[in-house]
Design a protein around this motif. Structure first.
Motif, PDB file in Angstrom:
ATOM      1  N   PHE A  85       0.805  -1.186   0.091  1.00  0.00           N
ATOM      2  CA  PHE A  85       0.036   0.070  -0.074  1.00  0.00           C
ATOM      3  C   PHE A  85       0.863   1.204   0.005  1.00  0.00           C
ATOM      4  CE2 PHE A  85      -1.906   3.405   2.776  1.00  0.00           C
ATOM      5  CZ  PHE A  85      -3.255   3.645   1.759  1.00  0.00           C
ATOM      6  N   GLU A  86       0.605   2.351  -0.810  1.00  0.00           N
ATOM      7  CA  GLU A  86       1.347   3.408  -0.966  1.00  0.00           C
ATOM      8  C   GLU A  86       0.701   4.687  -0.633  1.00  0.00           C
ATOM      9  OE1 GLU A  86       4.536   3.628  -1.580  1.00  0.00           O
ATOM     10  OE2 GLU A  86       4.949   1.531  -2.413  1.00  0.00           O
ATOM     11  N   GLY A  87      -0.739   4.735  -0.513  1.00  0.00           N
ATOM     12  CA  GLY A  87      -1.504   5.949  -0.350  1.00  0.00           C
ATOM     13  C   GLY A  87      -2.771   5.971  -0.743  1.00  0.00           C
ATOM     14  N   PHE A  88      -3.566   7.057  -0.527  1.00  0.00           N
ATOM     15  CA  PHE A  88      -4.867   7.332  -0.983  1.00  0.00           C
ATOM     16  C   PHE A  88      -4.977   8.417  -2.029  1.00  0.00           C
ATOM     17  CE2 PHE A  88      -6.200   5.054   3.048  1.00  0.00           C
ATOM     18  CZ  PHE A  88      -6.761   4.163   2.544  1.00  0.00           C
ATOM     19  N   LEU A  89      -6.018   8.355  -3.030  1.00  0.00           N
ATOM     20  CA  LEU A  89      -6.261   9.533  -3.712  1.00  0.00           C
ATOM     21  C   LEU A  89      -7.786   9.905  -3.657  1.00  0.00           C
ATOM     22  CD1 LEU A  89      -5.040   8.197  -7.261  1.00  0.00           C
ATOM     23  CD2 LEU A  89      -3.769   9.818  -5.588  1.00  0.00           C
ATOM     24  N   ASP A  90      -7.914  11.181  -3.325  1.00  0.00           N
ATOM     25  CA  ASP A  90      -9.247  11.756  -3.027  1.00  0.00           C
ATOM     26  C   ASP A  90     -10.170  11.736  -4.013  1.00  0.00           C
ATOM     27  OD1 ASP A  90      -8.364  13.859  -4.581  1.00  0.00           O
ATOM     28  OD2 ASP A  90      -8.108  15.164  -2.704  1.00  0.00           O
ATOM     29  N   GLU A  91     -11.292  12.210  -4.112  1.00  0.00           N
ATOM     30  CA  GLU A  91     -12.214  12.111  -5.099  1.00  0.00           C
ATOM     31  C   GLU A  91     -11.598  12.997  -6.518  1.00  0.00           C
ATOM     32  OE1 GLU A  91     -16.295  13.128  -4.273  1.00  0.00           O
ATOM     33  OE2 GLU A  91     -16.383  11.917  -2.581  1.00  0.00           O
ATOM     34  N   THR A  92     -11.141  14.044  -6.163  1.00  0.00           N
ATOM     35  CA  THR A  92     -10.749  14.829  -7.319  1.00  0.00           C
ATOM     36  C   THR A  92      -9.602  14.309  -8.036  1.00  0.00           C
ATOM     37  OG1 THR A  92     -11.468  17.048  -6.151  1.00  0.00           O
ATOM     38  CG2 THR A  92      -9.792  17.187  -8.050  1.00  0.00           C
ATOM     39  N   ASP A  93      -8.672  13.795  -7.372  1.00  0.00           N
ATOM     40  CA  ASP A  93      -7.476  12.917  -7.757  1.00  0.00           C
ATOM     41  C   ASP A  93      -7.992  11.677  -8.439  1.00  0.00           C
ATOM     42  OD1 ASP A  93      -5.566  14.920  -6.814  1.00  0.00           O
ATOM     43  OD2 ASP A  93      -5.510  13.824  -4.956  1.00  0.00           O
ATOM     44  N   THR A  94      -8.879  11.079  -8.191  1.00  0.00           N
ATOM     45  CA  THR A  94      -9.389   9.592  -8.627  1.00  0.00           C
ATOM     46  C   THR A  94     -10.084  10.212  -9.895  1.00  0.00           C
ATOM     47  OG1 THR A  94      -9.732   8.768  -6.481  1.00  0.00           O
ATOM     48  CG2 THR A  94     -10.689   7.546  -8.252  1.00  0.00           C
ATOM     49  N   ARG A  95     -10.808  11.001 -10.009  1.00  0.00           N
ATOM     50  CA  ARG A  95     -11.555  11.557 -11.061  1.00  0.00           C
ATOM     51  C   ARG A  95     -10.433  11.945 -12.050  1.00  0.00           C
ATOM     52  NH1 ARG A  95     -15.066  16.543 -10.051  1.00  0.00           N
ATOM     53  NH2 ARG A  95     -13.112  17.391  -9.938  1.00  0.00           N
ATOM     54  N   ALA A  96      -9.425  12.589 -11.875  1.00  0.00           N
ATOM     55  CA  ALA A  96      -8.474  12.997 -12.833  1.00  0.00           C
ATOM     56  C   ALA A  96      -7.750  11.653 -13.400  1.00  0.00           C
ATOM     57  CB  ALA A  96      -7.488  13.972 -12.072  1.00  0.00           C
ATOM     58  N   MET A  97      -7.346  10.713 -12.541  1.00  0.00           N
ATOM     59  CA  MET A  97      -6.682   9.763 -12.945  1.00  0.00           C
ATOM     60  C   MET A  97      -7.703   8.761 -13.951  1.00  0.00           C
ATOM     61  SD  MET A  97      -5.878   6.433 -10.407  1.00  0.00           S
ATOM     62  CE  MET A  97      -7.857   5.990 -10.433  1.00  0.00           C
ATOM     63  N   MET A  98      -8.942   8.757 -13.549  1.00  0.00           N
ATOM     64  CA  MET A  98     -10.075   7.992 -14.511  1.00  0.00           C
ATOM     65  C   MET A  98      -9.967   8.632 -15.862  1.00  0.00           C
ATOM     66  SD  MET A  98     -11.272   5.539 -12.516  1.00  0.00           S
ATOM     67  CE  MET A  98     -13.012   5.068 -12.843  1.00  0.00           C
ATOM     68  N   ILE A  99     -10.017   9.739 -15.771  1.00  0.00           N
ATOM     69  CA  ILE A  99      -9.937  10.512 -17.206  1.00  0.00           C
ATOM     70  C   ILE A  99      -8.721  10.447 -18.112  1.00  0.00           C
ATOM     71  CG2 ILE A  99     -10.255  12.900 -18.103  1.00  0.00           C
ATOM     72  CD1 ILE A  99     -12.020  13.783 -15.932  1.00  0.00           C
TER      73      ILE A  99
END
Length: 216
Positions: free
Chosen positions: A85-99
């Motif tokens: 495990f390295e860390g968490f991404l919040d909703e904004t980071d997750t959305r950017a990653m998905m896009i």
């Protein structure tokens, strides 16, 4: 943090049933349409967890305190380096990653006040339809360019002129600021994952390996 056992047996609010795996899956299905949570199938996790250069990304489940007690929230992503495990991404980071990962995520993005004064605040619904990722080596370092083509639909506009002659200028301002906001969010997400040792959530290393195996 609570263990998986505690998460799956805790009552979300007094008098309700515990959050079981079926409910978590249903919540993931709802949230993934908005790009707020990582959507990873078991076979995808197994493939990436044994790949030396891949980073598995899983949906994150958080325990939230409110006035009625503890409840669970499915949002964001947990990033791994193989099985670590390295860390968490919040909703904004997750959305950017998905896009940026070309997941065709439809989502709403809030825009800041236009610097040129065309409006005070706005939000747009984003419909990405094509993402082109171009990794390369330059001066011994890996670089990547990401081009995102998308359609947008205005969902909210505050403080704009009602003069029809200003429509074109307002439209151009919304489009420009939507592009700037999305670019900054993707860049921030990449910068954040760079701080996670060995994490490559966009699979850039694998792309470089495929395109230029000799240099790799």
């Amino acid at each position: 943090m609570p263990t998986a056992s505690e998460v799956l047996t805790m009552a979300r609010v007094p008098g309700t049933s515990p959050m079981n795996t079926d409910q978590i899956i249903k919540s993931i299905e709802k949230q993934k349409m908005l790009g707020k949570v990582a959507d990873t199938k078991l076979y995808q996790y197994l493939d990436t967890s044994v790949d030396e250069f891949a980073s598995p990304v899983l949906a994150a489940v958080s325990v939230i305190e409110d006035g009625e007690g503890e409840k669970l929230e499915v949002a964001g992503a947990a990033v791994f380096n193989r099985s670590w495990f390295e860390g968490f991404l919040d909703e904004t980071d997750t959305r950017a990653m998905m896009i940026a990962s070309n997941k065709r995520t439809t989502t709403v993005i809030a825009l800041p006040q236009d610097p040129q004064g065309h409006y005070k605040s706005a939000s747009v619904e984003l419909f990405p339809n094509r993402v082109t990722t171009r990794p390369r080596y330059a001066d011994g370092k890996a670089e990547v360019g990401i081009a995102i083509e998308a359609e947008i639909s205005l969902t909210n506009l505050v403080g704009a002129s009602t003069d029809k002659r200003q429509f074109k200028a307002i439209s151009e301002a919304v489009t420009r600021n939507a592009a700037i906001t999305l670019e900054s969010q993707v860049a921030a997400m990449i910068e954040k994952t760079k701080g996670m040792k060995g994490a490559d959530v966009l699979g850039i290393g694998s792309m470089l390996q495929d395109r230029d195996p000799q240099t790799w």
